[in-house]
Design a protein around this motif. Structure first.
Motif, mmCIF file in Angstrom:
data_model
loop_
_atom_site.group_PDB
_atom_site.id
_atom_site.type_symbol
_atom_site.label_atom_id
_atom_site.label_comp_id
_atom_site.label_asym_id
_atom_site.label_seq_id
_atom_site.Cartn_x
_atom_site.Cartn_y
_atom_site.Cartn_z
ATOM 1 N N ARG A 338 0.850 -1.193 0.000
ATOM 2 C CA ARG A 338 0.000 0.000 0.000
ATOM 3 C C ARG A 338 0.887 1.244 0.000
ATOM 4 O O ARG A 338 2.069 1.169 0.304
ATOM 5 C CB ARG A 338 -0.934 0.019 1.218
ATOM 6 C CG ARG A 338 -1.873 -1.186 1.310
ATOM 7 C CD ARG A 338 -2.788 -1.061 2.535
ATOM 8 N NE ARG A 338 -3.740 -2.161 2.643
ATOM 9 C CZ ARG A 338 -3.479 -3.295 3.274
ATOM 10 N NH1 ARG A 338 -2.295 -3.475 3.863
ATOM 11 N NH2 ARG A 338 -4.385 -4.249 3.322
ATOM 12 N N ASN A 339 0.267 2.393 -0.299
ATOM 13 C CA ASN A 339 1.003 3.669 -0.310
ATOM 14 C C ASN A 339 2.295 3.545 -1.109
ATOM 15 O O ASN A 339 3.360 4.021 -0.702
ATOM 16 C CB ASN A 339 1.302 4.119 1.121
ATOM 17 C CG ASN A 339 0.031 4.283 1.941
ATOM 18 O OD1 ASN A 339 -0.949 4.839 1.467
ATOM 19 N ND2 ASN A 339 0.052 3.788 3.174
ATOM 20 N N MET A 340 2.183 2.911 -2.254
ATOM 21 C CA MET A 340 3.345 2.581 -3.073
ATOM 22 C C MET A 340 3.617 3.687 -4.087
ATOM 23 O O MET A 340 2.702 4.217 -4.718
ATOM 24 C CB MET A 340 3.062 1.257 -3.790
ATOM 25 C CG MET A 340 4.059 0.855 -4.841
ATOM 26 S SD MET A 340 3.678 -0.784 -5.538
ATOM 27 C CE MET A 340 1.953 -0.598 -6.001
ATOM 28 N N GLN A 347 10.048 3.843 -15.467
ATOM 29 C CA GLN A 347 8.768 3.222 -15.108
ATOM 30 C C GLN A 347 8.350 3.661 -13.705
ATOM 31 O O GLN A 347 9.186 3.794 -12.810
ATOM 32 C CB GLN A 347 8.880 1.700 -15.160
ATOM 33 C CG GLN A 347 9.362 1.166 -16.510
ATOM 34 C CD GLN A 347 9.611 -0.327 -16.470
ATOM 35 O OE1 GLN A 347 8.688 -1.124 -16.548
ATOM 36 N NE2 GLN A 347 10.883 -0.699 -16.340
ATOM 37 N N ARG A 348 7.039 3.841 -13.532
ATOM 38 C CA ARG A 348 6.534 4.272 -12.232
ATOM 39 C C ARG A 348 5.237 3.531 -11.926
ATOM 40 O O ARG A 348 4.359 3.396 -12.784
ATOM 41 C CB ARG A 348 6.284 5.775 -12.220
ATOM 42 C CG ARG A 348 5.911 6.331 -10.846
ATOM 43 C CD ARG A 348 5.711 7.835 -10.908
ATOM 44 N NE ARG A 348 5.450 8.397 -9.589
ATOM 45 C CZ ARG A 348 5.156 9.679 -9.358
ATOM 46 N NH1 ARG A 348 5.116 10.546 -10.382
ATOM 47 N NH2 ARG A 348 4.935 10.112 -8.132
ATOM 48 N N ILE A 349 5.126 3.056 -10.674
ATOM 49 C CA ILE A 349 3.934 2.338 -10.219
ATOM 50 C C ILE A 349 3.506 2.957 -8.898
ATOM 51 O O ILE A 349 4.288 3.012 -7.941
ATOM 52 C CB ILE A 349 4.216 0.833 -10.026
ATOM 53 C CG1 ILE A 349 4.832 0.242 -11.295
ATOM 54 C CG2 ILE A 349 2.942 0.095 -9.655
ATOM 55 C CD1 ILE A 349 5.326 -1.179 -11.109
ATOM 56 N N ARG A 350 2.239 3.397 -8.811
ATOM 57 C CA ARG A 350 1.700 4.003 -7.593
ATOM 58 C C ARG A 350 0.395 3.326 -7.207
ATOM 59 O O ARG A 350 -0.318 2.800 -8.054
ATOM 60 C CB ARG A 350 1.451 5.495 -7.808
ATOM 61 C CG ARG A 350 2.696 6.339 -8.029
ATOM 62 C CD ARG A 350 2.331 7.788 -8.307
ATOM 63 N NE ARG A 350 1.666 7.930 -9.602
ATOM 64 C CZ ARG A 350 0.950 8.982 -9.968
ATOM 65 N NH1 ARG A 350 0.768 9.989 -9.114
ATOM 66 N NH2 ARG A 350 0.408 9.041 -11.168
ATOM 67 N N GLY A 351 0.092 3.381 -5.904
ATOM 68 C CA GLY A 351 -1.189 2.860 -5.434
ATOM 69 C C GLY A 351 -1.025 1.679 -4.505
ATOM 70 O O GLY A 351 -0.120 1.644 -3.661
ATOM 71 N N ARG A 352 -1.899 0.685 -4.676
ATOM 72 C CA ARG A 352 -1.849 -0.514 -3.828
ATOM 73 C C ARG A 352 -2.026 -1.746 -4.702
ATOM 74 O O ARG A 352 -2.631 -1.689 -5.783
ATOM 75 C CB ARG A 352 -2.929 -0.471 -2.746
ATOM 76 C CG ARG A 352 -4.361 -0.558 -3.266
ATOM 77 C CD ARG A 352 -5.358 -0.607 -2.110
ATOM 78 N NE ARG A 352 -6.718 -0.827 -2.565
ATOM 79 C CZ ARG A 352 -7.579 0.121 -2.880
ATOM 80 N NH1 ARG A 352 -7.213 1.407 -2.796
ATOM 81 N NH2 ARG A 352 -8.803 -0.189 -3.286
ATOM 82 N N SER A 365 -7.115 -6.738 -4.229
ATOM 83 C CA SER A 365 -6.897 -5.442 -3.564
ATOM 84 C C SER A 365 -5.967 -4.546 -4.368
ATOM 85 O O SER A 365 -5.148 -3.812 -3.801
ATOM 86 C CB SER A 365 -6.317 -5.655 -2.157
ATOM 87 O OG SER A 365 -7.098 -6.548 -1.405
ATOM 88 N N THR A 366 -6.083 -4.582 -5.692
ATOM 89 C CA THR A 366 -5.151 -3.860 -6.546
ATOM 90 C C THR A 366 -5.822 -2.653 -7.207
ATOM 91 O O THR A 366 -6.845 -2.795 -7.892
ATOM 92 C CB THR A 366 -4.575 -4.793 -7.628
ATOM 93 O OG1 THR A 366 -3.817 -5.829 -6.986
ATOM 94 C CG2 THR A 366 -3.684 -4.033 -8.596
ATOM 95 N N ASP A 367 -5.264 -1.495 -6.968
ATOM 96 C CA ASP A 367 -5.729 -0.246 -7.574
ATOM 97 C C ASP A 367 -4.477 0.589 -7.821
ATOM 98 O O ASP A 367 -3.932 1.202 -6.902
ATOM 99 C CB ASP A 367 -6.700 0.471 -6.640
ATOM 100 C CG ASP A 367 -7.308 1.723 -7.284
ATOM 101 O OD1 ASP A 367 -6.893 2.079 -8.407
ATOM 102 O OD2 ASP A 367 -8.190 2.332 -6.660
ATOM 103 N N ILE A 368 -3.997 0.590 -9.057
ATOM 104 C CA ILE A 368 -2.687 1.180 -9.329
ATOM 105 C C ILE A 368 -2.748 2.151 -10.509
ATOM 106 O O ILE A 368 -3.631 2.081 -11.366
ATOM 107 C CB ILE A 368 -1.632 0.086 -9.633
ATOM 108 C CG1 ILE A 368 -2.064 -0.763 -10.843
ATOM 109 C CG2 ILE A 368 -1.372 -0.768 -8.430
ATOM 110 C CD1 ILE A 368 -1.005 -1.743 -11.297
ATOM 111 N N ARG A 369 -1.779 3.051 -10.514
ATOM 112 C CA ARG A 369 -1.502 3.924 -11.652
ATOM 113 C C ARG A 369 -0.081 3.637 -12.112
ATOM 114 O O ARG A 369 0.832 3.559 -11.297
ATOM 115 C CB ARG A 369 -1.648 5.393 -11.257
ATOM 116 C CG ARG A 369 -3.083 5.795 -10.959
ATOM 117 C CD ARG A 369 -3.206 7.276 -10.656
ATOM 118 N NE ARG A 369 -4.599 7.640 -10.456
ATOM 119 C CZ ARG A 369 -5.451 7.961 -11.424
ATOM 120 N NH1 ARG A 369 -5.020 8.004 -12.691
ATOM 121 N NH2 ARG A 369 -6.704 8.266 -11.162
#
Length: 442
Positions: A338-340, A347-352, A365-369
Motif C-alpha cells: 500500500r502507499n506505493m 517506469q513508475r507504479i503508484r497505489g496498492r 486489492s489492486t488499484d494502481i496507476r
C-alpha cells in the motif's frame, strides 16, 4: 581476664584466622594458573554431570573474583553433533548473585560463537536432548533454583553464526501427488525454502535457516525468569547476512528492536531495519517448525534489490516508499503493498496491490496507476505469465482475479514500438488461455 572473655577472644581469633585462610585460598585459587585450571575442571565436571553430551573447555583466564574468560568452549550432543562453540567468552559478575541462585552476567563478550539449534522430524530440540528436564513427578517448588533466572546484560557478539534446523513437511491440504511434487521441488532447490533430508535414524525432512557474520550489541538477553513466559532479546544494533530461505540473502546493515521468543516461535513489535538501500520498521512473527511468517512494515524508502530475499523475481534496481504486509503458510504466500510509489528507471507504479501465490496466482486489492510500465517487467515479476505483445503501459486499473479470469476496471494506453499507441478503457473480465498466453486472449 575472665574465662568467658578468654573463650570469646579465642573464638574470634579462630574465626579471623579461618577468614584469612579463606581469603588467601580464594586469592590463590583465582590468581594462579593452578587455581584457574582447578576452576576449569570444576566447570567441565559440573556441565558434564548435567549434560547428555560432550563438553570441552580449553582454558580459563581472568580474575575469578570479578569475572571470567573461557577459551575454546564447546558443547555437543552425545554423537558429537554441534550445539555451542565459542572461541572466547568473557563476562563480569557479582558473587552475591550466585548465592541467590541467579545467573546474571554483565559485559558479556562472545567472539565467533556458533550456535546450532537442531530439531529432527518427530524429535526434540538438541538443547532439550542435551539438557533434559527431570521427568520424575515432583511437588511444585516456588523457590528460585539454578536455571530459573538466567540473564545477561551489555552483550557484545563478534562474528557470530546461528544455524536453525527444524522439521519440514509438504502442505497438509495438498493431495498426495501434490505433496510428492512439492517435496521433489523443495529438495531439488527450485523452492524458496532450503530443505534437506533429515540425518539417520530420523525419517523426513528439515528446513535450514542461517544467520552469518552476526555482529551485535544487546543490552539485555533474558533466557529465564520465573515471572515471564517468554524469553527476551533487546537489540541496540546488529548487522548480519540472513538466509531464512535459499539465496539471495537479506543483507541487514542494522537491526534495532525487542524480540521475544519461545521454543516454537519468535515475534517483534516496532523493530527497525536498515538495509543497503532501505529503511523499514514494523511488526512480525516467525514459527520455527513450519516456517509460517507474517510481517507488516513501512518502508521509507525500499530498494527492490533489498527485497529479493523475499521474492527473487523482483528487479535488482529501483524502489521507493511503500507499506508491505506479507503472510506465508504451508499452502500459500500472500503479499499486499500500500502507499506505493515505485520507480524502476522511467517506469513508475503508484497505489496498492495484492497477490496470492499458491498453485497459481491471484491478484486482489489492486488499484494502481502506472507510467511507462514495460510488459517485460510484468513477465519478470508475475510467474508463468507471458504477454502476447511487447510494449509499455500508462494509465490506471483496478484488478481482481487470476490469470484465466481477471476482473479489470481501468483505462490504459499501450505503446507498441512497431504499431504505435493504442488506448483501451475496459470494465469486465479478461483471461489468458494456455500456460503462457500463447493460445490467445479472451
Amino acid at each position: 581476664m575472665s574465662r568467658r572473655r578468654r573463650v570469646l577472644l579465642t573464638v574470634l581469633a579462630s574465626l579471623a584466622g579461618l577468614m584469612t585462610l579463606a581469603v588467601v585460598a580464594a586469592l590463590v585459587l583465582t590468581g594462579t594458573d593452578w587455581g584457574r585450571e582447578r576452576v576449569r575442571r570444576m566447570i567441565v565436571s559440573a556441565l558434564e554431570d548435567k549434560a547428555h553430551g560432550r563438553v570441552h573447555l580449553g582454558r580459563v583466564t581472568g580474575n575469578l573474583l570479578k569475572g571470567i574468560t573461557l577459551h575454546n568452549f564447546v558443547i555437543t550432543d552425545s554423537a558429537g553433533a554441534p550445539f555451542v562453540a565459542v572461541e572466547r567468552l568473557s563476562a563480569r559478575y557479582k558473587i552475591l548473585r550466585f548465592l541467590k541462585r541467579r545467573v546474571e552476567l554483565d559485559d558479556v563478550l562472545l567472539v565467533r560463537p556458533v550456535i546450532v539449534l537442531d530439531k529432527p522430524p518427530d524429535g526434540r530440540w538438541n538443547y532439550a536432548r542435551i539438557f533434559p528436564d527431570d521427568t520424575l513427578p515432583v511437588a511444585k517448588d516456588t523457590t528460585v533454583g539454578w536455571g530459573d533466572w538466567l540473564a545477561f546484560t551489555d552483550v557484545t557478539v563478534v562474528e557470530g553464526r546461528l544455524l536453525v534446523k527444524s522439521p519440514w513437511k509438504p502442505g497438509s491440504k495438498l493431495a498426495p501427488s501434490e505433496q510428492a511434487e512439492q517435496t521433489r521441488e523443495a529438495l531439488s532447490g527450485q523452492g524458496r525454502l532450503l530443505v534437506v533430508n533429515a540425518p539417520p535414524p530420523f525419517k523426513g525432512y528439515q528446513k535450514i535457516v542461517e544467520l552469518r557474520a552476526v555482529n551485535a550489541k544487546l543490552p539485555l538477553v533474558r533466557l529465564a525468569d520465573p515471572g515471564l513466559a517468554s524469553r527476551v532479546i533487546e537489540v541496540a544494533s546488529m548487522s548480519t547476512t540472513a538466509l531464512p530461505f535459499r539465496p539471495p540473502a537479506a543483507e541487514l546493515r542494522n537491526v534495532v528492536g525487542r524480540f521475544e521468543f519461545t521454543g516454537d516461535s519468535l515475534w517483534w513489535r516496532g523493530a527497525q531495519v536498515t538495509m543497503p538501500g532501505s529503511r523499514m520498521s514494523g511488526d512480525g512473527a516467525y514459527v520455527f517448525d513450519g516456517g509460517d511468517m507474517w510481517i507488516a512494515a513501512l518502508g521509507r524508502p525500499v530498494a527492490l534489490a533489498d527485497m529479493r530475499w523475499l521474492y527473487p523475481r523482483l528487479p535488482s534496481n529501483g524502489g521507493g516508499p511503500l507499506d508491505i504486509a506479507l503472510r506465508w503458510d504451508e499452502n500459500r504466500d500472500d503479499y499486499v503493498v500500500r502507499n506505493m510509489d515505485i520507480r524502476v528507471g522511467v517506469q513508475r507504479i503508484r497505489g496498492r496491490a495484492g497477490v496470492t501465490l499458491a498453485d497459481t496466482f491471484t491478484i486482489h486489492s489492486t488499484d494502481i496507476r502506472v507510467a511507462n510500465l514495460d510488459t517485460r517487467l510484468i513477465e519478470q515479476v508475475v510467474p508463468r505469465f507471458e504477454s502476447p505483445r511487447r510494449g509499455t503501459l500508462t494509465g490506471h486499473a483496478k484488478l481482481q482475479g487470476g490469470k484465466h479470469a481477471l476482473n479489470v476496471d481501468g483505462e490504459i494506453a499501450f505503446t507498441d514500438p512497431l504499431s504505435g499507441t493504442s488506448r483501451l478503457a475496459a470494465i469486465g473480465e479478461v483471461g489468458f488461455l494456455g500456460d503462457g498466453g500463447d493460445d490467445g486472449v479472451r
